[in-house]
Write a protein that holds these residues in place. Structure first.
Motif, mmCIF file in Angstrom:
data_model
loop_
_atom_site.group_PDB
_atom_site.id
_atom_site.type_symbol
_atom_site.label_atom_id
_atom_site.label_comp_id
_atom_site.label_asym_id
_atom_site.label_seq_id
_atom_site.Cartn_x
_atom_site.Cartn_y
_atom_site.Cartn_z
ATOM 1 N N ALA A 227 -2.466 1.868 -4.623
ATOM 2 C CA ALA A 227 -1.959 3.196 -4.217
ATOM 3 C C ALA A 227 -3.403 4.212 -3.902
ATOM 4 O O ALA A 227 -4.126 4.292 -4.850
ATOM 5 C CB ALA A 227 -1.183 4.088 -5.320
ATOM 6 N N LEU A 228 -3.426 4.689 -2.675
ATOM 7 C CA LEU A 228 -4.615 5.623 -2.336
ATOM 8 C C LEU A 228 -4.023 7.134 -2.402
ATOM 9 O O LEU A 228 -3.181 7.475 -2.021
ATOM 10 C CB LEU A 228 -4.985 5.179 -0.963
ATOM 11 C CG LEU A 228 -5.810 3.913 -0.732
ATOM 12 C CD1 LEU A 228 -6.158 3.636 0.806
ATOM 13 C CD2 LEU A 228 -7.047 4.147 -1.612
ATOM 14 N N ILE B 146 0.868 -1.205 0.238
ATOM 15 C CA ILE B 146 0.034 -0.005 -0.074
ATOM 16 C C ILE B 146 0.997 1.189 -0.103
ATOM 17 O O ILE B 146 1.835 1.387 0.819
ATOM 18 C CB ILE B 146 -0.894 0.149 1.214
ATOM 19 C CG1 ILE B 146 -1.700 -1.206 1.466
ATOM 20 C CG2 ILE B 146 -1.707 1.354 1.297
ATOM 21 C CD1 ILE B 146 -2.324 -1.400 2.573
ATOM 22 N N ASP B 147 0.499 2.234 -0.788
ATOM 23 C CA ASP B 147 1.273 3.218 -0.758
ATOM 24 C C ASP B 147 -0.020 4.469 -0.528
ATOM 25 O O ASP B 147 -0.891 4.446 -1.177
ATOM 26 C CB ASP B 147 1.802 3.874 -2.276
ATOM 27 C CG ASP B 147 3.154 3.322 -2.510
ATOM 28 O OD1 ASP B 147 3.965 3.160 -1.443
ATOM 29 O OD2 ASP B 147 3.264 2.744 -3.601
ATOM 30 N N ILE C 179 -4.382 0.634 -8.809
ATOM 31 C CA ILE C 179 -4.127 -0.613 -8.725
ATOM 32 C C ILE C 179 -3.321 -1.126 -9.633
ATOM 33 O O ILE C 179 -3.242 -1.199 -10.835
ATOM 34 C CB ILE C 179 -5.381 -1.685 -8.732
ATOM 35 C CG1 ILE C 179 -6.490 -1.042 -7.677
ATOM 36 C CG2 ILE C 179 -5.079 -3.183 -8.480
ATOM 37 C CD1 ILE C 179 -7.681 -0.946 -8.003
ATOM 38 N N ALA C 180 -2.035 -1.867 -8.991
ATOM 39 C CA ALA C 180 -1.244 -2.434 -10.187
ATOM 40 C C ALA C 180 -1.030 -3.721 -9.485
ATOM 41 O O ALA C 180 -1.232 -4.405 -8.430
ATOM 42 C CB ALA C 180 0.214 -1.718 -10.020
ATOM 43 N N MET D 206 -2.737 -0.444 8.255
ATOM 44 C CA MET D 206 -1.783 -0.908 7.170
ATOM 45 C C MET D 206 -1.411 -2.241 7.552
ATOM 46 O O MET D 206 -1.325 -3.300 6.823
ATOM 47 C CB MET D 206 -0.856 0.043 6.864
ATOM 48 C CG MET D 206 -1.341 1.086 6.203
ATOM 49 S SD MET D 206 0.009 2.597 5.884
ATOM 50 C CE MET D 206 0.891 1.754 4.411
ATOM 51 N N PHE D 207 -0.927 -2.438 8.783
ATOM 52 C CA PHE D 207 -0.232 -3.858 8.983
ATOM 53 C C PHE D 207 -1.244 -4.785 9.020
ATOM 54 O O PHE D 207 -1.330 -5.767 8.360
ATOM 55 C CB PHE D 207 0.283 -3.681 10.712
ATOM 56 C CG PHE D 207 0.968 -5.158 10.966
ATOM 57 C CD1 PHE D 207 2.101 -5.335 10.686
ATOM 58 C CD2 PHE D 207 -0.011 -5.762 11.808
ATOM 59 C CE1 PHE D 207 2.596 -6.567 11.238
ATOM 60 C CE2 PHE D 207 0.449 -7.114 12.230
ATOM 61 C CZ PHE D 207 1.965 -7.508 11.803
#
Length: 159
Positions: A56-57, A7-8, A68-69, A29-30
């Motif tokens: 990526a948000l 996640i970015d 999304i990648a 995030m964890f």
């Protein structure tokens, strides 16, 4: 494997988060990376690349952007959600979190538990709104939606 592995969060235009908000973000995030379900359905009759995914948000032009990648960074999709449907629930969530953080410092456990139950209820409502907004774009389970909602809150108010 339909899950998020990275996640970015683009918070470069936001003020620094408070210590409490920063902690909520780190935990979300964890927990999200430990256990999540993120499925991209076929779009316009075309198959989408299989996961796992990198997410990526960000917020651009007052819209929540999901970039999304694939694991190897190939673009898998991008979608934009209006922030309007989130505004009230995010505001309510931050207000109850503030009450909770204050309560932890001074109130007895029974009162803290009552506030925490209300906090969880609002959090669940935010997750439900997110699942509705993602309909047709991505399918997430309730735990994934809850953790993503926490990250959206951080982006929405920026601490």
């Amino acid at each position: 494997m339909s899950r998020i592995i990275h996640i970015d969060i683009d918070d470069s235009n936001l003020p620094p988060p408070t210590p409490e908000i920063d902690q909520e973000r780190k935990v979300a995030m964890f927990d999200l990376l430990e256990d999540n379900s993120f499925v991209l359905p076929p779009r316009d009759g075309r198959a989408v690349p299989d996961g796992p995914y990198r997410l990526a948000l960000s917020i651009r032009e007052r819209r929540l952007v999901f970039g999304i990648a694939t694991e190897d960074a190939a673009t898998a999709g991008e979608f934009h959600l209006s922030l309007g449907p989130f505004r009230q629930v995010v505001k309510d969530y931050f207000q109850i979190c503030e009450s909770y953080f204050d309560a932890v410092k001074t109130l007895p456990p029974s009162q803290i538990e009552t506030i925490d139950m209300a906090r969880r209820g609002i959090h669940n409502e935010g997750a439900r709104v997110l699942q509705e907004r993602l309909e047709g774009k991505a399918t997430v389970d309730i735990d994934t939606a809850r953790r993503l909602f926490t990250l959206i809150c951080v982006l929405h108010f920026g601490g």
